[in-house]
Design a protein around this motif. Structure first.
Motif, short mmCIF file in Angstrom:
data_model
loop_
_atom_site.label_atom_id
_atom_site.label_comp_id
_atom_site.label_asym_id
_atom_site.label_seq_id
_atom_site.Cartn_x
_atom_site.Cartn_y
_atom_site.Cartn_z
N TYR A 51 7.09 4.33 27.23
CA TYR A 51 8.44 3.77 27.19
C TYR A 51 9.46 4.76 27.74
CZ TYR A 51 6.86 -0.15 24.30
OH TYR A 51 6.24 -1.27 23.82
N LEU A 91 17.41 1.75 21.72
CA LEU A 91 16.94 2.10 23.06
C LEU A 91 18.02 1.84 24.09
CD1 LEU A 91 14.69 2.98 25.00
CD2 LEU A 91 13.92 0.60 25.06
N LEU A 92 18.70 0.68 24.00
CA LEU A 92 19.77 0.37 24.95
C LEU A 92 20.89 1.39 24.87
CD1 LEU A 92 20.04 -3.53 24.66
CD2 LEU A 92 19.16 -2.22 26.60
N PHE A 104 15.22 -2.09 19.74
CA PHE A 104 15.76 -2.34 21.07
C PHE A 104 17.23 -1.94 21.20
CE2 PHE A 104 17.10 -5.35 24.53
CZ PHE A 104 16.43 -4.69 25.55
N TYR A 162 23.25 -7.97 19.30
CA TYR A 162 22.97 -7.38 17.99
C TYR A 162 24.21 -6.97 17.21
CZ TYR A 162 18.33 -7.11 20.07
OH TYR A 162 17.13 -7.41 20.68
N SER A 203 12.95 4.03 21.51
CA SER A 203 12.33 2.71 21.65
C SER A 203 11.66 2.27 20.36
CB SER A 203 11.31 2.72 22.80
OG SER A 203 10.17 3.49 22.46
#
Length: 344
Positions: free
Chosen positions: A5, A270-271, A267, A117, A263
């Motif tokens: 990842y 991670l973003l 999510f 989110y 990761s």
């Protein structure tokens, strides 16, 4: 898997950066001979039109090969599609496009995180949901049937308005009724906190979330991206003045490791981390150092100040070669430090 990842995340940011150079080169009429992500031998290679597209084995960089970029086709050539025969405004646009695309990518990734989110809120900030990240084994929350990932939208019949409101009611009640959203279900779950006063707990790890309107999320993503730019520039100033140690600088190995860890944290995390890396890549590349986009921009600005009179190709090539060698040396030293840190 986390290393994979991490590599994919770094490769994506490099792709975005080089895509900026590539698209603006095409737009400005420059002949593009190759567009590559990664270095070394090609995994996949094909030609479409005048350009060879490559996906290479070493996913820690990339490049756009433009005809005449470093005078290799002869500085006296009249071919209008050579990089150095394009108008200076077009060449400046091509050089800064990679940085611009990394900033845009950061805004887009943060926008996706906020829209999908919500925005994380802390004490004293408004929030309309409490996300349960983890339910502790044997806790009142576990016994009542709360699950990881549940969204609490009300407490004792009152809509959630902030992190503080949730914790205050929790600590002042013998029992609480939680309105919970779980995969298209709306549940009412009763929980009895343990402890006394402000030590009352139900045994969960939580995050307060504020779901905002669509355009408010984009506005917030832009503000957050600007804040990242200011923070990174401030960090560079502190590094130059000696207030931050070079030991705190992370190289490719450490960055891949941290990206992989982000990761695994979900999510949205991670973003957020990739957006921070993307802004880092933008700021570092625009620094006025040889072999970086910022160094090449300085050369073009000097040419503009001199009324279009260029530096000799040999001089520019020597500056870029020295700068590239110094960057490679620094990367090797930081990588050695990273490997030692990981092994410890």
């Amino acid at each position: 898997m986390s290393i994979l990842y991490g590599l994919l995340g770094i490769s994506f940011l490099v792709f975005v950066h080089e895509l900026g150079h590539f698209l603006f080169a095409k737009w400005s009429g420059v002949q593009v001979d190759a567009f590559a992500v990664g270095f070394g031998p090609a995994i996949v290679k094909f030609r479409f039109g005048e350009t060879v597209y490559r996906l290479n084995w070493i996913p820690l960089g990339g490049y756009v090969q433009m005809a005449g970029e470093f005078g290799e086709d002869g500085s006296t050539s009249e071919n209008p599609r050579l990089f150095y025969n394009r108008p200076i405004y077009a060449r400046i646009a091509v050089i800064v496009a990679g940085v611009l695309f990394n900033v845009i990518a950061a805004v887009l990734m943060l926008s996706v995180a906020y829209i999908g989110y919500g925005q994380q809120a802390g004490p004293g900030q408004p929030a309309n949901q409490i996300v349960i990240n983890k339910v502790l084994d044997g806790s009142p929350a576990a016994k009542s049937g709360l699950h990881n990932g549940d969204h609490v939208v009300s407490i004792n019949g009152q809509p959630i308005t902030s992190y503080d409101m949730f914790t205050n009611i929790l600590q002042s009640s013998q029992s609480v009724q939680l309105g919970v959203e779980r995969t298209n279900q709306h549940l009412q779950i009763s929980v009895t906190p343990q402890g006394q006063g402000n030590q009352k707990k139900i045994g969960v790890e939580i995050t307060a979330i504020q779901q905002a309107p669509f355009f408010e999320n984009i506005k917030q993503a832009m503000k957050q991206t600007w804040g990242m730019i200011v923070m990174i520039v401030s960090g560079l100033k502190q590094m130059i003045t000696g207030h931050v140690s070079m030991a705190d600088v992370a190289g490719p190995v450490k960055i891949i490791q941290i990206t992989g860890q982000a990761s695994q944290a979900g999510f949205p995390n991670l973003l957020f981390f990739l957006s921070l890396l993307s802004v880092n890549l933008a700021v570092l590349n625009i620094l006025p150092l040889p072999a970086l986009d910022g160094g090449r921009l300085v050369v073009l600005l000097i040419e503009m100040i001199r009324g279009g009179k260029r530096l000799r190709m040999e001089v520019e090539a020597m500056i870029n070669t020295i700068g590239f060698a110094v960057l490679i040396l620094l990367m090797i030293l930081v990588t050695i430090k990273d490997v030692g840190s990981v092994l410890r």
